[in-house]
Design an enzyme around this catalytic site. Structure first.
Site, PDB file in Angstrom:
ATOM      1  N   LYS A   1       2.750  10.221   8.095  1.00  0.00           N
ATOM      2  CA  LYS A   1       1.968   9.820   9.282  1.00  0.00           C
ATOM      3  C   LYS A   1       2.476  10.418  10.607  1.00  0.00           C
ATOM      4  O   LYS A   1       2.091  11.524  10.954  1.00  0.00           O
ATOM      5  CB  LYS A   1       1.851   8.306   9.346  1.00  0.00           C
ATOM      6  CG  LYS A   1       0.888   7.774   8.267  1.00  0.00           C
ATOM      7  CD  LYS A   1       0.282   6.417   8.592  1.00  0.00           C
ATOM      8  CE  LYS A   1      -0.911   6.099   7.712  1.00  0.00           C
ATOM      9  NZ  LYS A   1      -0.597   5.405   6.465  1.00  0.00           N
TER      10      LYS A   1
ATOM     11  N   PHE B   1       0.866  -1.194   0.000  1.00  0.00           N
ATOM     12  CA  PHE B   1       0.000   0.000   0.000  1.00  0.00           C
ATOM     13  C   PHE B   1       0.893   1.231   0.000  1.00  0.00           C
ATOM     14  O   PHE B   1       1.677   1.439   0.930  1.00  0.00           O
ATOM     15  CB  PHE B   1      -0.931   0.040   1.217  1.00  0.00           C
ATOM     16  CG  PHE B   1      -1.809   1.271   1.189  1.00  0.00           C
ATOM     17  CD1 PHE B   1      -2.962   1.305   0.425  1.00  0.00           C
ATOM     18  CD2 PHE B   1      -1.452   2.414   1.906  1.00  0.00           C
ATOM     19  CE1 PHE B   1      -3.748   2.455   0.376  1.00  0.00           C
ATOM     20  CE2 PHE B   1      -2.239   3.562   1.854  1.00  0.00           C
ATOM     21  CZ  PHE B   1      -3.384   3.575   1.086  1.00  0.00           C
TER      22      PHE B   1
ATOM     23  N   ASP C   1       9.298   2.852   1.613  1.00  0.00           N
ATOM     24  CA  ASP C   1       8.124   3.555   2.124  1.00  0.00           C
ATOM     25  C   ASP C   1       8.056   3.291   3.628  1.00  0.00           C
ATOM     26  O   ASP C   1       7.699   2.197   4.064  1.00  0.00           O
ATOM     27  CB  ASP C   1       6.864   3.032   1.409  1.00  0.00           C
ATOM     28  CG  ASP C   1       5.591   3.710   1.898  1.00  0.00           C
ATOM     29  OD1 ASP C   1       5.622   4.369   2.947  1.00  0.00           O
ATOM     30  OD2 ASP C   1       4.558   3.553   1.215  1.00  0.00           O
TER      31      ASP C   1
END
Ligand code: PLP
Length: 403
Positions: A253, A138, A223
């Site tokens: 995040k 993702f 990532d």
């Protein structure tokens, strides 16, 4: 109109949202509009890294808001320079580009791979552009991130996608190697897959990817949007794999402790691929966003959170594994590192998440029948122990509904 009515009438229905309106937070707890308190191990999906409304973070954001909020990147601001220095200090010699979200950080990584590919093919544009990603990855919802995310539920309806993404099996080096050809520019993986259910790259796999990239002149792009920023007990999750240094890292995040900010760190030797005008963001690295991120890093350092996470996660993981032994028909496996944990259930996690919410404990799901546990990095041993009790109660009630 109630908040629920307003959402019903005016907010786009693109989320499966819990029937809960949150109005206040403090540390690892949030309160709803009826005054009920919840232990919050969703942490805004790994975003409120230092808990809700940490006094140091609040003071830094208030001070910066009163001083200077936004200037654009037409000018310098002191907070952005300082934050870049702090991130480089953690990753190694390099440079940082600031943006506003995880998917934007990943767009920057994908654009870097295009520039690297063009250089590799002697300046010819578009020839060497392939990026090898992992199945079940993702990487976000924009076109680049989505194209790197081989999941039907995310891509459906939005094709045609960005070309050039191919997919190997996580932790199967041969499957990645088999995809390399003279049009390949980069390998791009989550160090620990988050959304698909907390699936870590093994250290050997990461070292193998690094070696493949070195051998074939490919960039290794990691990532770390979810797994980075101290969540696993190391500042970057790849630090668990000795000897691995990526060429670029995407983060977001937890970086701003709740304020939107994303970043790409890239190694000094590739920084020259970008030049004035080649990429940008109006909001990227505002004084306010960077002040929030600096306050978050301050708290991680001053409160020794890396050491605490390592120390406190060992007994917590052991207690969670104890639950798996106690309720094997329901809880199949406990995966993850530090404060990034996935509970692999035997079936649909939705009824569990609802029962936990009703009991006063908030958690998100992930991928294939997984409950994610994402405590704030500031969570105490006591709060971790409470999470085990909430889970035990709900597993016991599901096992024996008569209780
Ligand atoms: C959440 C996430 C993203 C997307 O971040 P947004 O801020 O929602 O764009 C990308 N990659 C990973 C690994 C993530 O967990």
């Amino acid at each position: 109109m109630t908040t629920a009515d307003l959402y019903d009438a005016y907010v786009l229905k693109n989320y499966g949202r819990a029937p809960l309106t949150l109005v206040r937070g403090e540390g690892a707890h949030v309160w709803d509009d009826e005054g009920r308190c919840y232990l919050d191990f969703s942490a805004g999906i790994a975003v409120t890294a230092v808990g809700h409304s940490h006094p140091h973070w609040v003071a830094a954001v208030q001070r910066q808001a009163a001083e200077l909020v936004h200037t654009s990147n037409l000018y310098r601001n002191p907070r952005q320079g300082e934050l870049a220095r702090r991130l480089v200090g953690r990753a190694g010699p390099g440079r940082v580009f600031f943006c506003n979200s995880g998917t934007e950080a990943n767009e920057a990584l994908i654009k870097l791979s295009r520039l690297h590919g063009m250089k590799k093919s002697g300046g010819e544009e578009g020839r060497c552009h392939k990026v090898i990603c992992a199945k079940n990855a993702f990487h976000g919802r924009t076109f680049g991130g989505m194209s790197a995310t081989p999941q039907e539920k995310i891509q459906k309806g939005f094709r045609p996608l960005v070309p050039g993404f191919v997919f190997g099996e996580l932790n199967n080096l041969a499957s990645f190697e088999a995809l390399i050809d003279d049009r390949t520019a980069a390998i791009f993986v989550e160090t620990i897959q988050g959304e698909s259910g907390i699936n870590p790259c093994t250290p050997e796999f990461l070292r193998g990817l690094r070696a493949l990239c070195d051998r074939h002149d490919l960039l290794l792009l990691l990532d770390e949007v979810q797994c980075g920023l101290a969540r696993t007990g190391r500042f970057y999750a790849f630090e668990h794999a000795a000897g691995v240094r990526p060429d670029a890292i995407g983060m977001a995040k937890g970086l701003g402790g709740g304020f939107p900010i994303g970043a790409m760190w890239l190694d000094e030797k590739h920084a020259g691929l970008f030049h004035p005008g080649s990429h940008g963001s109006t909001f990227g690295g505002t004084p306010l966003a960077c002040a929030a991120a600096l306050a978050t890093l301050d708290i991680i350092e001053r409160e020794n959170l890396l050491e605490k996470i390592v120390a406190q996660s060992a007994p917590w993981h052991a207690a969670l594994r104890g639950l798996a032994a106690e309720f094997p028909a329901q809880l199949r496996e406990v995966r993850g590192l530090g404060y990034l944990v996935g509970l692999q259930l035997a079936g649909d996690p939705a009824p569990y998440v609802a029962a936990l919410r009703e009991a006063g404990f908030l958690v998100p799901t992930a991928g294939n029948n997984v409950i994610r546990l994402l405590p704030p990095l500031t969570a105490t041993a006591d709060e971790l122990a409470q999470s085990v009790e909430f889970l035990r109660r709900v597993f016991a009630a599901k096992k024996n509904p008569g209780l």
